[in-house]
Design a protein around this motif. Sequence first.
Motif, short mmCIF file in Angstrom:
data_model
loop_
_atom_site.label_atom_id
_atom_site.label_comp_id
_atom_site.label_asym_id
_atom_site.label_seq_id
_atom_site.Cartn_x
_atom_site.Cartn_y
_atom_site.Cartn_z
N LEU A 111 76.32 -11.00 104.67
CA LEU A 111 75.64 -11.42 103.45
C LEU A 111 76.48 -12.48 102.75
O LEU A 111 77.70 -12.34 102.63
CB LEU A 111 75.41 -10.23 102.54
N VAL A 112 75.81 -13.54 102.27
CA VAL A 112 76.51 -14.64 101.59
C VAL A 112 75.70 -15.08 100.38
O VAL A 112 74.51 -14.81 100.26
CB VAL A 112 76.73 -15.84 102.54
N LEU A 113 76.40 -15.79 99.49
CA LEU A 113 75.77 -16.48 98.37
C LEU A 113 75.90 -17.98 98.62
O LEU A 113 76.91 -18.45 99.15
CB LEU A 113 76.47 -16.13 97.05
N LYS A 114 74.88 -18.74 98.24
CA LYS A 114 74.86 -20.19 98.45
C LYS A 114 75.12 -20.90 97.14
O LYS A 114 74.56 -20.54 96.11
CB LYS A 114 73.50 -20.61 99.02
N LYS A 115 75.97 -21.92 97.17
CA LYS A 115 76.31 -22.70 95.98
C LYS A 115 75.10 -23.52 95.53
O LYS A 115 74.38 -24.07 96.34
CB LYS A 115 77.49 -23.61 96.28
N ILE A 116 74.91 -23.60 94.22
CA ILE A 116 73.87 -24.45 93.65
C ILE A 116 74.51 -25.79 93.29
O ILE A 116 75.42 -25.86 92.47
CB ILE A 116 73.25 -23.81 92.39
N PHE A 117 74.05 -26.85 93.92
CA PHE A 117 74.58 -28.18 93.67
C PHE A 117 73.85 -28.82 92.50
O PHE A 117 72.69 -28.50 92.22
CB PHE A 117 74.45 -29.05 94.92
N PRO A 118 74.48 -29.76 91.79
CA PRO A 118 73.87 -30.37 90.60
C PRO A 118 72.54 -31.08 90.86
O PRO A 118 71.70 -31.19 89.98
CB PRO A 118 74.91 -31.37 90.11
N HIS A 119 72.32 -31.58 92.06
CA HIS A 119 71.09 -32.32 92.34
C HIS A 119 69.92 -31.40 92.72
O HIS A 119 68.81 -31.87 92.89
CB HIS A 119 71.31 -33.34 93.44
N GLN A 120 70.16 -30.12 92.81
CA GLN A 120 69.09 -29.18 93.17
C GLN A 120 68.26 -28.82 91.94
O GLN A 120 68.72 -28.91 90.81
CB GLN A 120 69.67 -27.90 93.77
N ASP A 121 67.03 -28.36 92.19
CA ASP A 121 66.14 -27.97 91.10
C ASP A 121 66.65 -26.73 90.37
O ASP A 121 66.38 -26.55 89.18
CB ASP A 121 64.73 -27.69 91.64
N GLU A 122 67.40 -25.88 91.07
CA GLU A 122 67.88 -24.64 90.46
C GLU A 122 68.97 -24.89 89.42
O GLU A 122 69.25 -24.04 88.59
CB GLU A 122 68.43 -23.70 91.53
N ALA A 123 69.62 -26.06 89.46
CA ALA A 123 70.66 -26.40 88.49
C ALA A 123 69.99 -26.82 87.19
O ALA A 123 69.44 -27.90 87.08
CB ALA A 123 71.54 -27.52 89.03
N PRO A 129 73.62 -20.24 86.48
CA PRO A 129 74.53 -19.71 87.49
C PRO A 129 74.91 -20.76 88.53
O PRO A 129 74.16 -21.71 88.77
CB PRO A 129 73.74 -18.57 88.13
N ASN A 130 76.08 -20.58 89.13
CA ASN A 130 76.58 -21.52 90.13
C ASN A 130 76.21 -21.11 91.55
O ASN A 130 76.33 -21.91 92.47
CB ASN A 130 78.10 -21.65 90.03
N TRP A 131 75.86 -19.86 91.74
CA TRP A 131 75.54 -19.34 93.07
C TRP A 131 74.15 -18.74 93.05
O TRP A 131 73.70 -18.23 92.04
CB TRP A 131 76.56 -18.28 93.48
N GLN A 132 73.48 -18.79 94.17
CA GLN A 132 72.13 -18.26 94.22
C GLN A 132 71.96 -17.32 95.40
O GLN A 132 72.59 -17.47 96.43
CB GLN A 132 71.09 -19.38 94.29
N GLY A 133 71.13 -16.37 95.16
CA GLY A 133 70.49 -15.57 96.18
C GLY A 133 71.29 -14.58 96.98
O GLY A 133 72.39 -14.45 96.89
N HIS A 134 70.79 -13.78 97.77
CA HIS A 134 71.47 -13.04 98.82
C HIS A 134 70.90 -13.62 100.10
O HIS A 134 69.69 -13.59 100.31
CB HIS A 134 71.12 -11.55 98.82
#
Length: 170
Positions: A111-123, A129-134
Amino acid sequence: MVENHKQWHEKLPFAFLGYRTTIHTSTGATPYMLVYGTKAIIPAEVEIPSLRIIQETELRDAEWIRSHYEQLALIDVKRMNVVCHGHLYQNRMFRAFNKRVKQRQFEPGQLVLKKIFPHQDEAKGKLSPNWQGHYMVHRVLTGGALILAKMVGEIHPKPINSDAVKRYYA
């Protein structure tokens, strides 16, 4: 003379001269040396001649042509030295950077968490938050790339670098 920020254009030639006649760490030479194959003559040397200027002005035309031909032949040698110096410099920077890098090993099913980059819609802002999801590691590719899958089984088509994920401990 009053100096302020409105007179920056008058100081620009001096800044360029300083930049072009300063030895750069990455190349081991000055940009002027790489282009012209000789050391730059600063404006003070033109008004107050140095030994080098005096010697060049007293040469005969044939000797002057021969000396400049030799200087042109040496430019290639100097450029090759700069290329070698640049490779050595890059290797030193590569080793210095890699000293601090921790190798992360991932296995399928982790199991990992993925980094949210500034150019993504989630930012959404600085408080988001800086990390997303399982996510689950579906497959490990060479060079540290990962194929991730959502917990429901949907597989992401694009691989992601292992630097952009971190392990999730449930």
